[in-house]
Design an enzyme around this catalytic site. Structure first.
Site: not given
Ligand code: F0G
Length: 449
Positions: A76, A128-129, A215, A217, A258, A440
């Site tokens: 842990y 990014f969304d 960001d 990624a 990614k 979508h």
């Protein structure tokens, strides 16, 4: 090795474990898509032959990653796997405060809830969304400042992911809480950001006293494009080049799904002690203890190995070449794509392929459905179905890392070529049912007859 001088860029790996892919008949595909309401997000994966929905969490792990998984330490607190993860991320980024999170958007949520009080303003090349959604959820404003070239699919500028510096200057004058750069710029075609632009943004932020986060990624793919496209970086080893990018910022968010080539995982890291203290408390509330952060010890191992493999020069050369090859072949068979091709996906221009389908009849969705019906290829619409005000009607064909061979790509090109050959006969779609937001993902549609 770095002196590869062959015309053929090979997959720099051989395959040790294989997974069968579904091969369906046309009738089976028609039945599956009809049952899914013509929305490929609603398809079962077992009805998809080549899955290009996303490059996120869909990569093939190496033998070294699978082996590391077995030695994961599930303690842990203070697990050995955390120590390894932390040392890899510290070496990569140089940041002293490293937090594991279960995926990229968890880092976005922690950042938004701790340092973005209501009314804050965040600027980014393009959010990014999920980044935008987390910022807005905190009552802050997310503003995109892309360069003009980003909006033109035929413009072949090498760094269309750059932020507009005049726009940043204006924003800083009015007051900004946080500046971000998304490397590579996924929402704008997977386009890279130049080191020159990262440095210019950094200098402005430091002068204005505004924190600056990456960001990151797709940090490795971004580093590759700097290495190959920006003068002065050809001889710098990729880990050093990546480190230069991180050195220019105060911290980063990384979705390890990614360029971490892991199935799950993420990182939030910073050099700011005051922010690190806030992140740690928020992390404990939502993700877990700071030495595992919503992940199993074995996941930390996979991410640690993957982050280093992603900067391998032979891997990145193959990765960039396979995306570029895919783009060239699509154009050859009559499918226009966003130029230049990005790092993780090819974006087909459905608006140009289907000029007879108006935006309100979703040309991108028409292409997505046609690719599936023709050959079981799953892609994602990035047009007026995803964003009702979209200027471009695009379809993203994402490339999972190390998963598909050139023969798979040649097959997708053949499928796309058949669709392009009868483009004038392809019809648009109408919405049957839609949810109140992010439509979508779950809307059902019907072909217009
Ligand atoms: N930032 C960027 C630039 C991304 O592309 C993504 C995810 C995230 C943050 C969020 O990370 O998924 O681990 O929570 N992009 C995926 C895609 C979903 O398909 O492009 P996450």
């Amino acid at each position: 090795m770095s002196d590869w001088n062959f015309k053929t860029i090979i997959e720099p790996f051989r395959i040790k474990a294989v997974e069968a892919i579904p091969i369906l008949s046309r009738a089976q595909r028609e039945a599956a898509l009809g049952a899914a309401g013509y929305n490929v997000f609603r398809l079962l994966a077992e009805t998809v032959t080549i899955d290009m929905l996303t490059d996120s969490g869909t990569g093939a792990m190496s033998a070294a990653q699978w082996a590391a998984l077995m030695i994961g330490d599930e303690s842990y607190a203070g697990s050995r796997s955390f120590v390894r993860f932390e040392s890899v991320v510290k070496r990569l980024t140089g940041y002293p405060y490293i937090f594991p999170v279960h995926q990229g958007r968890a880092a976005e949520r922690i950042l938004s809830r701790t340092v973005l009080p209501p009314g804050s303003i965040v600027v980014n090349n393009t959010h990014f969304d999920t980044t935008r959604a987390n910022i807005e959820q905190a009552g802050a404003l997310a503003v995109d400042l892309p360069v003009a070239a980003a909006g033109d699919p035929r413009d072949t500028s090498p760094f269309k992911g750059d932020m507009s510096l005049p726009a940043l200057d204006q924003a800083l004058e009015k007051g900004v809480t946080l500046v971000m750069l998304t490397l590579t710029n996924n929402a704008a075609g997977g386009q890279p950001v130049s080191m020159g632009n990262i440095a210019a943004v950094s200098a402005r932020c430091r002068a204005a006293g505004v924190p600056f986060f990456l960001d990151a990624a797709r940090f490795a793919e971004n580093a590759w494009f700097i290495h190959t496209r920006e003068p002065g970086y050809a001889d710098i080893p990729l880990p050093e080049l990546a480190r230069q990018m991180f050195d220019l910022a105060d911290g980063c968010l990384i979705s390890a799904k990614k360029d971490g080539i892991a199935h799950i995982g993420g990182v939030l890291a910073t050099r700011k002690k005051d922010w690190a203290d806030l992140f740690r408390n928020e992390l404990i509330l939502g993700e877990g203890f700071p030495t595992y952060g919503g992940l199993a010890g074995r996941d930390l191992e996979c991410v640690a190995v993957g982050l280093e493999e992603a900067l391998d020069i032979d891997y990145l050369r193959y990765r960039a070449r396979s995306v570029a090859y895919f783009a060239e072949q699509l154009e050859r068979v009559g499918v226009p794509v966003v130029q230049p091709p990005g790092g993780h996906a090819v974006y087909a221009d459905a608006g140009r392929l289907f000029p007879h389908i108006p935006a309100e009849q979703f040309p991108g969705q028409a292409l997505v459905a046609a690719l599936y019906l023709e050959g079981g290829v799953r892609a994602v619409e990035i047009g007026s179905l995803m964003f009702p005000a979209a200027k471009l009607q695009l379809v993203r064909l994402a490339m999972p890392r190390r998963v598909y061979t050139q023969a798979h790509i040649d097959y997708v090109v053949e499928v796309a070529g058949r669709v392009a050959a009868r483009a004038a006969d392809v019809r648009g779609y109408r919405i049957v049912e839609e949810p109140p937001f992010l439509r979508h993902f779950s809307a059902t549609l019907a072909p217009i007859t």
